[in-house]
Design a protein around this motif. Sequence first.
Motif, PDB file in Angstrom:
ATOM      1  N   PRO A 296       0.802  -1.224   0.000  1.00 24.19           N
ATOM      2  CA  PRO A 296       0.000   0.000   0.000  1.00 24.19           C
ATOM      3  C   PRO A 296       0.835   1.274   0.000  1.00 24.19           C
ATOM      4  O   PRO A 296       0.368   2.319  -0.441  1.00 24.19           O
ATOM      5  N   HIS A 297       2.080   1.205   0.468  1.00 24.45           N
ATOM      6  CA  HIS A 297       2.931   2.385   0.492  1.00 24.45           C
ATOM      7  C   HIS A 297       3.539   2.686  -0.881  1.00 24.45           C
ATOM      8  O   HIS A 297       4.146   3.721  -1.077  1.00 24.45           O
ATOM      9  N   LYS A 298       3.349   1.776  -1.855  1.00 33.52           N
ATOM     10  CA  LYS A 298       3.892   1.978  -3.197  1.00 33.52           C
ATOM     11  C   LYS A 298       2.798   2.110  -4.252  1.00 33.52           C
ATOM     12  O   LYS A 298       3.078   2.014  -5.435  1.00 33.52           O
ATOM     13  N   VAL A 299       1.587   2.333  -3.832  1.00 34.94           N
ATOM     14  CA  VAL A 299       0.467   2.422  -4.769  1.00 34.94           C
ATOM     15  C   VAL A 299       0.574   3.721  -5.548  1.00 34.94           C
ATOM     16  O   VAL A 299       0.805   4.780  -4.984  1.00 34.94           O
ATOM     17  N   ARG A 300       0.345   3.628  -6.847  1.00 32.42           N
ATOM     18  CA  ARG A 300       0.368   4.824  -7.687  1.00 32.42           C
ATOM     19  C   ARG A 300      -1.045   5.252  -8.071  1.00 32.42           C
ATOM     20  O   ARG A 300      -1.266   6.367  -8.481  1.00 32.42           O
ATOM     21  N   TYR A 301      -1.963   4.327  -7.998  1.00 28.28           N
ATOM     22  CA  TYR A 301      -3.354   4.631  -8.305  1.00 28.28           C
ATOM     23  C   TYR A 301      -4.229   3.686  -7.488  1.00 28.28           C
ATOM     24  O   TYR A 301      -3.764   2.707  -6.945  1.00 28.28           O
ATOM     25  N   TYR A 302      -5.497   3.995  -7.420  1.00 26.69           N
ATOM     26  CA  TYR A 302      -6.441   3.168  -6.681  1.00 26.69           C
ATOM     27  C   TYR A 302      -7.537   2.690  -7.621  1.00 26.69           C
ATOM     28  O   TYR A 302      -7.950   3.418  -8.513  1.00 26.69           O
ATOM     29  N   LEU A 303      -7.995   1.512  -7.387  1.00 27.97           N
ATOM     30  CA  LEU A 303      -9.129   0.988  -8.130  1.00 27.97           C
ATOM     31  C   LEU A 303     -10.378   1.402  -7.358  1.00 27.97           C
ATOM     32  O   LEU A 303     -10.649   0.905  -6.269  1.00 27.97           O
ATOM     33  N   GLU A 304     -11.123   2.329  -7.912  1.00 29.02           N
ATOM     34  CA  GLU A 304     -12.272   2.880  -7.212  1.00 29.02           C
ATOM     35  C   GLU A 304     -13.518   2.034  -7.371  1.00 29.02           C
ATOM     36  O   GLU A 304     -14.420   2.094  -6.570  1.00 29.02           O
ATOM     37  N   ASN A 305     -13.621   1.252  -8.435  1.00 28.88           N
ATOM     38  CA  ASN A 305     -14.812   0.461  -8.700  1.00 28.88           C
ATOM     39  C   ASN A 305     -14.743  -0.829  -7.881  1.00 28.88           C
ATOM     40  O   ASN A 305     -14.324  -1.860  -8.370  1.00 28.88           O
ATOM     41  N   ARG A 306     -15.160  -0.775  -6.633  1.00 27.81           N
ATOM     42  CA  ARG A 306     -15.104  -1.929  -5.746  1.00 27.81           C
ATOM     43  C   ARG A 306     -16.368  -2.762  -5.914  1.00 27.81           C
ATOM     44  O   ARG A 306     -17.452  -2.231  -6.110  1.00 27.81           O
ATOM     45  N   ASP A 307     -16.222  -4.051  -5.815  1.00 26.66           N
ATOM     46  CA  ASP A 307     -17.345  -4.972  -5.960  1.00 26.66           C
ATOM     47  C   ASP A 307     -18.246  -4.851  -4.736  1.00 26.66           C
ATOM     48  O   ASP A 307     -17.799  -5.042  -3.602  1.00 26.66           O
ATOM     49  N   ALA A 308     -19.505  -4.561  -4.948  1.00 23.48           N
ATOM     50  CA  ALA A 308     -20.450  -4.397  -3.846  1.00 23.48           C
ATOM     51  C   ALA A 308     -20.687  -5.716  -3.107  1.00 23.48           C
ATOM     52  O   ALA A 308     -21.035  -5.728  -1.935  1.00 23.48           O
ATOM     53  N   GLU A 309     -20.473  -6.842  -3.787  1.00 27.97           N
ATOM     54  CA  GLU A 309     -20.692  -8.155  -3.179  1.00 27.97           C
ATOM     55  C   GLU A 309     -19.397  -8.796  -2.694  1.00 27.97           C
ATOM     56  O   GLU A 309     -19.345 -10.004  -2.463  1.00 27.97           O
ATOM     57  N   PHE A 310     -18.335  -7.989  -2.554  1.00 27.08           N
ATOM     58  CA  PHE A 310     -17.031  -8.531  -2.177  1.00 27.08           C
ATOM     59  C   PHE A 310     -17.078  -9.294  -0.860  1.00 27.08           C
ATOM     60  O   PHE A 310     -16.541 -10.394  -0.752  1.00 27.08           O
ATOM     61  N   GLU A 311     -17.708  -8.733   0.155  1.00 28.32           N
ATOM     62  CA  GLU A 311     -17.747  -9.366   1.476  1.00 28.32           C
ATOM     63  C   GLU A 311     -18.392 -10.748   1.407  1.00 28.32           C
ATOM     64  O   GLU A 311     -17.896 -11.707   1.978  1.00 28.32           O
ATOM     65  N   GLN A 312     -19.495 -10.867   0.689  1.00 33.21           N
ATOM     66  CA  GLN A 312     -20.198 -12.143   0.563  1.00 33.21           C
ATOM     67  C   GLN A 312     -19.345 -13.146  -0.210  1.00 33.21           C
ATOM     68  O   GLN A 312     -19.218 -14.306   0.187  1.00 33.21           O
ATOM     69  N   LYS A 313     -18.744 -12.711  -1.314  1.00 34.42           N
ATOM     70  CA  LYS A 313     -17.890 -13.600  -2.104  1.00 34.42           C
ATOM     71  C   LYS A 313     -16.684 -14.052  -1.295  1.00 34.42           C
ATOM     72  O   LYS A 313     -16.276 -15.216  -1.352  1.00 34.42           O
ATOM     73  N   MET A 314     -16.089 -13.130  -0.538  1.00 33.39           N
ATOM     74  CA  MET A 314     -14.944 -13.461   0.293  1.00 33.39           C
ATOM     75  C   MET A 314     -15.329 -14.517   1.334  1.00 33.39           C
ATOM     76  O   MET A 314     -14.597 -15.491   1.541  1.00 33.39           O
ATOM     77  N   ALA A 315     -16.488 -14.359   1.954  1.00 31.15           N
ATOM     78  CA  ALA A 315     -16.944 -15.321   2.957  1.00 31.15           C
ATOM     79  C   ALA A 315     -17.143 -16.706   2.350  1.00 31.15           C
ATOM     80  O   ALA A 315     -16.786 -17.716   2.961  1.00 31.15           O
ATOM     81  N   GLU A 316     -17.675 -16.767   1.136  1.00 30.99           N
ATOM     82  CA  GLU A 316     -17.875 -18.052   0.462  1.00 30.99           C
ATOM     83  C   GLU A 316     -16.550 -18.740   0.173  1.00 30.99           C
ATOM     84  O   GLU A 316     -16.397 -19.939   0.388  1.00 30.99           O
ATOM     85  N   VAL A 317     -15.578 -17.976  -0.313  1.00 31.97           N
ATOM     86  CA  VAL A 317     -14.261 -18.547  -0.623  1.00 31.97           C
ATOM     87  C   VAL A 317     -13.586 -19.039   0.657  1.00 31.97           C
ATOM     88  O   VAL A 317     -13.017 -20.143   0.693  1.00 31.97           O
ATOM     89  N   LEU A 318     -13.646 -18.253   1.711  1.00 34.15           N
ATOM     90  CA  LEU A 318     -13.034 -18.663   2.975  1.00 34.15           C
ATOM     91  C   LEU A 318     -13.702 -19.908   3.535  1.00 34.15           C
ATOM     92  O   LEU A 318     -13.044 -20.767   4.130  1.00 34.15           O
ATOM     93  N   CYS A 319     -15.009 -20.041   3.339  1.00 34.90           N
ATOM     94  CA  CYS A 319     -15.735 -21.228   3.787  1.00 34.90           C
ATOM     95  C   CYS A 319     -15.237 -22.465   3.037  1.00 34.90           C
ATOM     96  O   CYS A 319     -15.029 -23.524   3.638  1.00 34.90           O
ATOM     97  N   VAL A 320     -15.012 -22.333   1.743  1.00 29.90           N
ATOM     98  CA  VAL A 320     -14.484 -23.458   0.961  1.00 29.90           C
ATOM     99  C   VAL A 320     -13.100 -23.841   1.469  1.00 29.90           C
ATOM    100  O   VAL A 320     -12.780 -25.019   1.631  1.00 29.90           O
ATOM    101  N   TYR A 321     -12.257 -22.845   1.753  1.00 28.13           N
ATOM    102  CA  TYR A 321     -10.918 -23.133   2.279  1.00 28.13           C
ATOM    103  C   TYR A 321     -11.000 -23.886   3.608  1.00 28.13           C
ATOM    104  O   TYR A 321     -10.224 -24.784   3.866  1.00 28.13           O
TER     105      TYR A 321
END
Length: 174
Positions: free
Chosen positions: A119-144
Amino acid sequence: MLLAYRENPSFCAVGQRLGVHHQTVQRCVERALADGPLAALDDRPRPGKEPTITPEAKAWLVSLACDKAKDHGYPHELWTTRLLARHAREHGPAAGHACLANLVQGTVCKILGREEIKPHKVRYYLENRDAEFEQKMAEVLCVYREVEVLKKASAKGKRRGKPVTIVSCVKVST
């Protein structure tokens, strides 16, 4: 290693050929004789302290590192690992990650390093964040977690049943 030993049954010769110590070859062969050749391919569980930071907390920290520090009330444009650690200690428990209450800068570096996030070397940010990221992340972690449970169950009952094979695939949508 096992195939090389089959061709030349000498621990020292196989070790020299593969660039490992002869005791490594010996342990692998002994494990194959005791538990079978498939068991010899896997690492045995090692003693040690179980990780205290949950996968969800790590994902939260990584997600936080992808935000701007300004969006969280700091005058800085970019996160530093020290600032991330302090923010996680102060706000992580309130976000449901009590394991972050004692987070230190070195641990932040390790977590972000595994994800190759700087994060200290970022030159730009991706502003278009996925609104369903939290739910998708939880599903992937559950599979793991399910995979980890299957691995542990297989390791405990290796001698009785068939070996467990886990196949992972990724669906890429464009």
